[in-house]
Design a protein around this motif. Structure first.
Motif, PDB file in Angstrom:
ATOM      1  N   THR A  38       0.868  -1.130   0.022  1.00 24.50           N
ATOM      2  CA  THR A  38       0.120   0.125  -0.127  1.00 24.50           C
ATOM      3  C   THR A  38       0.900   1.378   0.074  1.00 24.50           C
ATOM      4  OG1 THR A  38      -1.750  -1.155   1.144  1.00 24.50           O
ATOM      5  CG2 THR A  38      -1.711   1.399   1.198  1.00 24.50           C
ATOM      6  N   ALA A  39       0.490   2.242  -0.949  1.00 23.73           N
ATOM      7  CA  ALA A  39       1.249   3.609  -0.796  1.00 23.73           C
ATOM      8  C   ALA A  39       0.368   4.602  -0.324  1.00 23.73           C
ATOM      9  CB  ALA A  39       1.512   3.940  -2.358  1.00 23.73           C
ATOM     10  N   GLU A  45     -10.358   4.163  -0.691  1.00 22.67           N
ATOM     11  CA  GLU A  45      -9.618   3.536  -1.852  1.00 22.67           C
ATOM     12  C   GLU A  45      -8.121   3.409  -1.790  1.00 22.67           C
ATOM     13  OE1 GLU A  45      -9.529   4.511  -6.688  1.00 22.67           O
ATOM     14  OE2 GLU A  45     -11.163   5.322  -5.499  1.00 22.67           O
ATOM     15  N   VAL A  46      -7.673   2.227  -1.921  1.00 20.11           N
ATOM     16  CA  VAL A  46      -6.106   1.889  -1.943  1.00 20.11           C
ATOM     17  C   VAL A  46      -5.382   2.108  -3.151  1.00 20.11           C
ATOM     18  CG1 VAL A  46      -4.507   0.056  -1.479  1.00 20.11           C
ATOM     19  CG2 VAL A  46      -6.781   0.064  -0.401  1.00 20.11           C
ATOM     20  N   LEU A  47      -4.083   2.879  -3.021  1.00 18.00           N
ATOM     21  CA  LEU A  47      -3.220   3.130  -4.247  1.00 18.00           C
ATOM     22  C   LEU A  47      -2.102   2.342  -3.686  1.00 18.00           C
ATOM     23  CD1 LEU A  47      -3.736   7.121  -4.547  1.00 18.00           C
ATOM     24  CD2 LEU A  47      -5.057   5.439  -5.458  1.00 18.00           C
ATOM     25  N   PHE A  48      -1.536   1.458  -4.582  1.00 21.27           N
ATOM     26  CA  PHE A  48      -0.631   0.807  -4.395  1.00 21.27           C
ATOM     27  C   PHE A  48       0.784   1.360  -4.772  1.00 21.27           C
ATOM     28  CE2 PHE A  48      -4.220  -2.336  -4.698  1.00 21.27           C
ATOM     29  CZ  PHE A  48      -4.199  -2.816  -3.647  1.00 21.27           C
ATOM     30  N   LEU A  49       1.793   0.735  -4.421  1.00 20.01           N
ATOM     31  CA  LEU A  49       3.139   1.064  -4.757  1.00 20.01           C
ATOM     32  C   LEU A  49       3.455   0.876  -6.127  1.00 20.01           C
ATOM     33  CD1 LEU A  49       6.005   1.985  -3.925  1.00 20.01           C
ATOM     34  CD2 LEU A  49       6.668  -0.310  -3.499  1.00 20.01           C
ATOM     35  N   LEU A 211      -1.296   7.890   4.392  1.00 18.67           N
ATOM     36  CA  LEU A 211      -0.012   7.632   3.742  1.00 18.67           C
ATOM     37  C   LEU A 211       0.682   6.671   4.195  1.00 18.67           C
ATOM     38  CD1 LEU A 211       0.913  11.583   2.914  1.00 18.67           C
ATOM     39  CD2 LEU A 211      -0.565   9.832   1.766  1.00 18.67           C
ATOM     40  N   SER A 212       1.585   5.685   3.468  1.00 15.56           N
ATOM     41  CA  SER A 212       2.514   5.048   4.003  1.00 15.56           C
ATOM     42  C   SER A 212       3.875   5.328   3.499  1.00 15.56           C
ATOM     43  CB  SER A 212       2.167   3.628   3.525  1.00 15.56           C
ATOM     44  OG  SER A 212       1.049   3.103   3.569  1.00 15.56           O
ATOM     45  N   PRO A 213       4.944   5.236   4.113  1.00 18.72           N
ATOM     46  CA  PRO A 213       6.308   5.598   3.832  1.00 18.72           C
ATOM     47  C   PRO A 213       6.660   4.642   2.371  1.00 18.72           C
ATOM     48  CG  PRO A 213       6.312   4.667   5.990  1.00 18.72           C
ATOM     49  CD  PRO A 213       4.952   4.454   5.552  1.00 18.72           C
ATOM     50  N   LEU A 214       7.116   5.449   1.507  1.00 16.88           N
ATOM     51  CA  LEU A 214       7.392   4.955   0.188  1.00 16.88           C
ATOM     52  C   LEU A 214       8.653   4.351  -0.022  1.00 16.88           C
ATOM     53  CD1 LEU A 214       5.817   7.719  -2.085  1.00 16.88           C
ATOM     54  CD2 LEU A 214       4.982   5.275  -1.337  1.00 16.88           C
TER      55      LEU A 214
END
Length: 217
Positions: A38-39, A45-49, A211-214
């Protein structure tokens, strides 16, 4: 943007989707491999890496017709994806109609041509369907902002003349030599950019964005 608490962020970091690689009966190993991460989430709604990686590639190739190539960092590409997602979600909420088929076909064909010619190795990793989806999304965003934001931007003749006089006094160029149509367009562009930022600020403030760390990839 709203940020999650430490617990939710930890969940986002660890929200990897596993894919089974066979099982003992099928001759597989029964093990799992990490397939996606997950990004961000935008109103659930999920946005993926992988979405972020692909977005960087498409923007780097200037895939949408008329766009310049640009090198974005992962957070910048994610921010663009989040902005586009907010626009699409708002359009769905307002039950807005679809975009013009002819314009869509032209944008998709142009984007495919650009990606075929793009020298970046990443361009070979983006499928034709993903390119068409990107072109459709960018066209939808452009039309939404044009019809919901830009259409309401207006610059009066009084404001144009005042700006001309200001430029004349600042530069020493006679006011009559400063083209009013150029000044008007510049003022409209500035006001449009300001109103667009305001729209996104309002949309973001009303949304739940985690937000997730990228990872650098």
């Amino acid at each position: 943007m709203k940020r999650s608490c430490a617990g939710v962020l930890a969940w986002c970091i660890l929200s990897l989707i596993p894919l089974p690689i066979g099982n003992a009966e099928e001759g597989g190993t029964g093990e799992y491999r990490l397939y996606e991460a997950t990004a961000a989430t935008v109103n659930g709604e999920v946005l993926f890496l992988s979405d972020v990686v692909r977005e960087r590639c498409l923007i780097g190739c200037g895939a949408f017709p008329g766009d310049e190539r640009a090198v974005l960092s992962p957070p910048e590409a994610r921010n663009r994806l989040i902005a586009d997602t907010l626009v699409r979600q708002e359009g769905e909420k307002l039950a807005l109609g679809t975009i013009d088929n002819a314009a869509l076909q032209e944008a998709e064909a142009g984007a495919l041509d650009i990606m075929r010619a793009c020298p970046s190795p990443c361009a070979r990793e983006v499928s034709g369907g993903q390119v068409r989806e990107y072109a459709a999304r960018r066209l939808l965003v452009r039309e939404f902002l044009r019809n919901r934001v830009s259409v309401f931007v207006d610059v009066s003749e009084e404001v144009v003349q005042r700006e001309i006089e200001h430029r004349a006094s600042r530069t020493g160029v006679p006011a009559g030599d400063i083209p009013a149509d150029v000044v008007r367009k510049e003022l409209i562009d500035e006001e449009t950019a300001r109103e667009t930022r305001n729209w996104f600020d309002r949309a973001t403030s009303k949304s739940k964005i985690l937000l997730s760390p990228l990872e650098e990839r």
